[in-house]
Motif scaffolding. Structure first.
Motif, mmCIF file in Angstrom:
data_model
loop_
_atom_site.group_PDB
_atom_site.id
_atom_site.type_symbol
_atom_site.label_atom_id
_atom_site.label_comp_id
_atom_site.label_asym_id
_atom_site.label_seq_id
_atom_site.Cartn_x
_atom_site.Cartn_y
_atom_site.Cartn_z
ATOM 1 N N MET A 129 0.851 -1.181 0.000
ATOM 2 C CA MET A 129 0.000 0.000 0.000
ATOM 3 C C MET A 129 0.894 1.241 0.000
ATOM 4 O O MET A 129 1.842 1.322 0.759
ATOM 5 C CB MET A 129 -0.905 -0.021 1.233
ATOM 6 N N SER B 97 -2.151 6.233 -0.953
ATOM 7 C CA SER B 97 -3.361 5.461 -0.660
ATOM 8 C C SER B 97 -3.717 5.559 0.828
ATOM 9 O O SER B 97 -4.891 5.714 1.181
ATOM 10 C CB SER B 97 -3.146 3.999 -1.061
ATOM 11 N N ILE B 98 -2.735 5.485 1.686
ATOM 12 C CA ILE B 98 -2.976 5.568 3.134
ATOM 13 C C ILE B 98 -3.517 6.947 3.511
ATOM 14 O O ILE B 98 -4.418 7.063 4.344
ATOM 15 C CB ILE B 98 -1.705 5.221 3.933
ATOM 16 N N GLN C 293 -7.102 7.028 2.310
ATOM 17 C CA GLN C 293 -7.850 6.133 3.201
ATOM 18 C C GLN C 293 -8.148 6.821 4.525
ATOM 19 O O GLN C 293 -9.283 6.785 5.022
ATOM 20 C CB GLN C 293 -7.033 4.864 3.424
ATOM 21 N N SER C 294 -7.166 7.461 5.110
ATOM 22 C CA SER C 294 -7.325 8.136 6.402
ATOM 23 C C SER C 294 -8.297 9.303 6.299
ATOM 24 O O SER C 294 -9.175 9.472 7.154
ATOM 25 C CB SER C 294 -5.966 8.633 6.910
ATOM 26 N N TYR D 150 -6.377 -0.879 7.555
ATOM 27 C CA TYR D 150 -5.011 -0.646 8.029
ATOM 28 C C TYR D 150 -4.319 -1.968 8.350
ATOM 29 O O TYR D 150 -3.094 -2.070 8.269
ATOM 30 C CB TYR D 150 -4.994 0.266 9.259
ATOM 31 N N SER E 111 -5.548 -5.270 4.031
ATOM 32 C CA SER E 111 -5.647 -4.326 2.909
ATOM 33 C C SER E 111 -6.849 -4.556 1.986
ATOM 34 O O SER E 111 -7.313 -3.621 1.342
ATOM 35 C CB SER E 111 -4.355 -4.334 2.096
ATOM 36 N N VAL F 142 -9.836 -2.116 2.297
ATOM 37 C CA VAL F 142 -9.770 -0.739 1.787
ATOM 38 C C VAL F 142 -10.611 -0.610 0.518
ATOM 39 O O VAL F 142 -11.394 0.326 0.377
ATOM 40 C CB VAL F 142 -8.314 -0.294 1.534
#
Length: 124
Positions: free
Chosen positions: A1, A5-6, A9-10, A62, A65, A68
Motif C-alpha cells: 500500500m 493510498s494511506i 484512506q485516512s 489498516y 488491505s 480498503v
C-alpha cells in the motif's frame, strides 16, 4: 500500500466517520439537510449506518488491505448518491462540492486498491 493510498484512506475514513455518526445521532445539520432534499428521516439513519460501515471497513484496512477497496467502493457509491441528491434539488456547486470531492476520493482509492478485493475473505 502506498503512502498516497494511506493518506486518502485516512481522510475518507475520518470524514465519513464524522458524517455517518452525525446522521445516526440526528445532528441538526443532517436533519435539516434531509428535509431540504425531501428525504425521510429513516433514510438519514440508513445513510449514516452505510457511511459508518464504509468508514469502518477503511479502518480495518489498516490491518487487512482487502478491506480498503470494499470501504472505498461503498463510500464512492454513497458519494455518487449524494451528488445525485444535490443535483436533483438544484443545490449550488458550493453545497455539492464536499460530497463531490469525497466521491472522487472514494473512486480513486477504490481504483488504487481494486486488485486487493481478490484477497477479500470469502472471495477465494
Amino acid at each position: 500500500m502506498t503512502v498516497f493510498s494511506i493518506i486518502l484512506q485516512s481522510l475518507l475514513a475520518l470524514m465519513f466517520l464524522m458524517a455517518g455518526l452525525g446522521k445516526i445521532a440526528g445532528s441538526k445539520m443532517h436533519v435539516e439537510g434531509f428535509k431540504h432534499w425531501g428525504l425521510p428521516q429513516w433514510f438519514r439513519i440508513v445513510t449514516g449506518i452505510i457511511e459508518f460501515v464504509g468508514a469502518a471497513a477503511l479502518v480495518v484496512g489498516y490491518w487487512e488491505s482487502s478491506w480498503v477497496a470494499l470501504g472505498a467502493l461503498i463510500l464512492g457509491i454513497t458519494g455518487i448518491g449524494g451528488i445525485i441528491t444535490h443535483i436533483r434539488v438544484k443545490d449550488s456547486f458550493q453545497q455539492t462540492f464536499m460530497i463531490l470531492l469525497l466521491a472522487i476520493i472514494g473512486i480513486v482509492l477504490f481504483a488504487i486498491n481494486a486488485s486487493d478485493l481478490a484477497d477479500f475473505p470469502g472471495f477465494k
